[in-house]
Design an enzyme around this catalytic site. Structure first.
Site, PDB file in Angstrom:
ATOM      1  N   ASN A  52       0.969  -1.143  -0.051  1.00  0.00           N
ATOM      2  CA  ASN A  52      -0.141   0.112  -0.080  1.00  0.00           C
ATOM      3  C   ASN A  52       0.837   1.278   0.387  1.00  0.00           C
ATOM      4  O   ASN A  52       1.743   1.406   0.953  1.00  0.00           O
ATOM      5  CB  ASN A  52      -0.881  -0.007   1.157  1.00  0.00           C
TER       6      ASN A  52
ATOM      7  N   ASP B 286      -0.109   4.487  -0.045  1.00  0.00           N
ATOM      8  CA  ASP B 286      -0.973   5.655   0.394  1.00  0.00           C
ATOM      9  C   ASP B 286      -0.082   6.696   1.063  1.00  0.00           C
ATOM     10  O   ASP B 286      -0.264   7.798   0.846  1.00  0.00           O
ATOM     11  CB  ASP B 286      -2.213   5.190   1.195  1.00  0.00           C
ATOM     12  N   HIS B 287       1.048   6.074   2.057  1.00  0.00           N
ATOM     13  CA  HIS B 287       1.467   7.166   2.925  1.00  0.00           C
ATOM     14  C   HIS B 287       2.784   7.662   2.379  1.00  0.00           C
ATOM     15  O   HIS B 287       3.169   8.736   2.787  1.00  0.00           O
ATOM     16  CB  HIS B 287       1.750   6.315   4.253  1.00  0.00           C
TER      17      HIS B 287
ATOM     18  N   ARG C 264       2.915  18.695   1.699  1.00  0.00           N
ATOM     19  CA  ARG C 264       3.456  20.125   1.184  1.00  0.00           C
ATOM     20  C   ARG C 264       2.681  20.635  -0.024  1.00  0.00           C
ATOM     21  O   ARG C 264       2.988  21.472  -0.865  1.00  0.00           O
ATOM     22  CB  ARG C 264       4.914  20.138   0.918  1.00  0.00           C
TER      23      ARG C 264
ATOM     24  N   HIS D 109      -5.641   3.929  -2.051  1.00  0.00           N
ATOM     25  CA  HIS D 109      -7.069   4.294  -1.518  1.00  0.00           C
ATOM     26  C   HIS D 109      -7.242   5.554  -2.034  1.00  0.00           C
ATOM     27  O   HIS D 109      -6.736   6.683  -1.752  1.00  0.00           O
ATOM     28  CB  HIS D 109      -7.010   4.036  -0.110  1.00  0.00           C
TER      29      HIS D 109
ATOM     30  N   ARG E  47      -9.623   8.137  -1.446  1.00  0.00           N
ATOM     31  CA  ARG E  47     -10.623   8.769  -0.528  1.00  0.00           C
ATOM     32  C   ARG E  47     -11.622   9.721  -1.113  1.00  0.00           C
ATOM     33  O   ARG E  47     -11.004  10.748  -1.979  1.00  0.00           O
ATOM     34  CB  ARG E  47     -10.004   9.079   0.681  1.00  0.00           C
TER      35      ARG E  47
ATOM     36  N   ARG F 230      -7.456  13.018   0.481  1.00  0.00           N
ATOM     37  CA  ARG F 230      -6.419  13.351   1.325  1.00  0.00           C
ATOM     38  C   ARG F 230      -4.943  13.002   1.139  1.00  0.00           C
ATOM     39  O   ARG F 230      -3.922  13.418   1.586  1.00  0.00           O
ATOM     40  CB  ARG F 230      -6.672  12.808   2.836  1.00  0.00           C
TER      41      ARG F 230
ATOM     42  N   GLU G 107      -8.571   0.383  -3.342  1.00  0.00           N
ATOM     43  CA  GLU G 107      -9.327   0.592  -2.356  1.00  0.00           C
ATOM     44  C   GLU G 107     -10.526   1.797  -2.146  1.00  0.00           C
ATOM     45  O   GLU G 107      -9.921   3.012  -2.533  1.00  0.00           O
ATOM     46  CB  GLU G 107      -8.820   0.842  -0.948  1.00  0.00           C
TER      47      GLU G 107
ATOM     48  N   THR H 167      -7.104   6.946   9.649  1.00  0.00           N
ATOM     49  CA  THR H 167      -6.969   5.690   8.752  1.00  0.00           C
ATOM     50  C   THR H 167      -8.026   4.832   8.930  1.00  0.00           C
ATOM     51  O   THR H 167      -8.970   5.000  10.043  1.00  0.00           O
ATOM     52  CB  THR H 167      -5.840   4.813   8.844  1.00  0.00           C
ATOM     53  N   THR H 168      -8.164   3.911   8.121  1.00  0.00           N
ATOM     54  CA  THR H 168      -9.458   2.953   8.179  1.00  0.00           C
ATOM     55  C   THR H 168      -9.506   2.310   9.639  1.00  0.00           C
ATOM     56  O   THR H 168      -8.634   1.622  10.058  1.00  0.00           O
ATOM     57  CB  THR H 168      -9.651   1.929   7.354  1.00  0.00           C
TER      58      THR H 168
ATOM     59  N   GLU I  66     -10.689  -9.332   2.908  1.00  0.00           N
ATOM     60  CA  GLU I  66      -9.667  -8.959   3.412  1.00  0.00           C
ATOM     61  C   GLU I  66      -9.962  -8.789   5.096  1.00  0.00           C
ATOM     62  O   GLU I  66     -10.858  -7.802   5.383  1.00  0.00           O
ATOM     63  CB  GLU I  66      -9.078  -7.656   2.798  1.00  0.00           C
TER      64      GLU I  66
ATOM     65  N   HIS J 180      -3.909  -4.504   7.885  1.00  0.00           N
ATOM     66  CA  HIS J 180      -4.109  -3.241   8.437  1.00  0.00           C
ATOM     67  C   HIS J 180      -3.437  -3.329   9.933  1.00  0.00           C
ATOM     68  O   HIS J 180      -3.581  -4.259  10.713  1.00  0.00           O
ATOM     69  CB  HIS J 180      -5.522  -2.887   8.868  1.00  0.00           C
TER      70      HIS J 180
ATOM     71  N   GLY K 169       1.208  -1.582   4.270  1.00  0.00           N
ATOM     72  CA  GLY K 169       1.676  -0.116   3.737  1.00  0.00           C
ATOM     73  C   GLY K 169       2.336   0.605   4.841  1.00  0.00           C
ATOM     74  O   GLY K 169       3.461   0.980   4.397  1.00  0.00           O
TER      75      GLY K 169
END
Length: 239
Positions: free
Chosen positions: A7, A9-10, A18, A43, A45, A49, A70, A100-101, A151, A190, A212
Site C-alpha cells: 500500500n 498511500d502514505h 506540502r 486508496h 478517498r 487526503r 480501495e 486511517t480505516t 480482507e 491493517h 503499507g
C-alpha cells in the site's frame, strides 16, 4: 507463497503535507515492484487526503503487477474504479474524521448499498473484495454477496499484546477458516509490521497480505526496494 500487496498511500500522505510533487507514489510503486511486491494497493478517498486521481490514472498505466484500488461504496469513486478498471476493487468503510480505516465494513446491515457497488464493478470485469472484521456473521454476509475475496481487518490483532493478541489471532484463524469454506480468497491487512506479520501469514489458506504504513516507514530509513524485499523474505519463510 503468500502474495504481498504494498500500500503506497502514505507516500502520497508525505507529498500532500506540502501539496507538492514529491515523493511520488508512482515511483514508490515501481520500486516496490522491484523489491518483490505482487500487487500495489492505493486508496482513493472521497476527500483526496493522499492519493489523487492523477495518481490513479498514472498507476493504472505503469504498474505491471496486479492493482488493488480501495474505495468506499459511493457513486463517484465506484464510477472512477469502473472507468480505470483495477485488477481488484476493495470496498472499505470511510469516515472523514478518521486518520486511517478504523474498522471493517458492516456488510450485514448495509448489503443493499454494497451489492449495488459490487454489481457495477463486476460488470466491468473487476474482482471484488470486502474489508471486514474477523466476524463469522460478516464473513457469511460477504459470501452471500458473491465477492471474490474478503480482507480480514488485522488492526485489533496488531494493537493487542500478550494473551489478548493470542485471542485476536484465534479470531482471525476462525474467520479465515470460514472464508475458505465458503469459497472466497483469504486476504488480510491493517497494522501488520515486520514484528507481527508471521503469525497472520501462517494462517491456513492465507493468500494475500496488504501492508503499507510499516513498509513505508521502513523505507524512510532503508529505501523502498530494500523495505519491500525485507518483507518479502519474511513471508517466504512461511511454509
Amino acid at each position: 507463497m503468500i502474495e504481498l500487496g504494498v500500500n503506497i498511500d502514505h507516500v502520497a500522505t508525505v507529498r500532500q503535507a506540502r501539496r507538492t510533487y514529491e515523493p511520488d507514489p508512482v515511483i514508490a510503486a515501481a520500486l516496490a515492484e522491484q523489491g518483490g511486491a505482487d500487487g500495489i494497493t492505493f486508496h482513493l478517498r472521497e476527500d483526496r487526503r493522499h492519493i489523487q486521481e492523477r495518481d490513479v490514472e498514472v498507476l493504472m498505466q505503469t504498474v505491471t503487477v496486479k492493482t488493488n484500488l480501495e474505495i468506499a461504496c459511493t457513486d463517484e469513486v465506484v464510477a472512477i474504479a469502473c472507468r480505470v478498471k483495477p485488477t481488484w476493487a476493495l470496498l472499505v468503510p470511510e469516515s472523514r474524521e478518521e486518520v486511517t480505516t478504523e474498522g471493517g465494513l458492516n456488510v450485514v446491515d448495509d448489503k443493499g448499498r454494497i451489492r449495488d457497488a459490487i454489481e457495477k464493478l463486476r460488470g466491468q470485469g473487476i474482482l471484488t473484495s470486502l474489508f471486514i472484521d474477523p466476524d463469522l456473521e460478516q464473513v457469511q454476509a460477504a459470501a452471500d454477496l458473491g465477492v471474490d475475496a474478503v480482507e480480514l481487518h488485522t488492526g485489533p490483532y496488531a494493537l493487542a499484546r500478550g494473551a489478548q493478541q493470542t485471542e485476536e489471532l484465534k479470531r482471525l484463524k476462525t474467520a479465515g477458516e470460514k472464508t475458505s469454506e465458503l469459497g472466497m480468497r483469504l486476504h488480510a491487512g491493517h497494522g501488520l509490521n515486520y514484528a507481527n506479520v508471521r503469525p497472520v501469514a501462517a494462517i491456513p489458506n492465507m493468500i494475500e497480505l496488504n501492508i503499507g504504513h510499516s513498509i513505508v516507514s521502513r523505507a524512510v530509513m532503508v529505501g523502498m526496494r530494500d523495505a519491500v524485499a525485507e518483507m518479502r523474505r519474511i513471508l517466504d519463510l512461511v511454509a
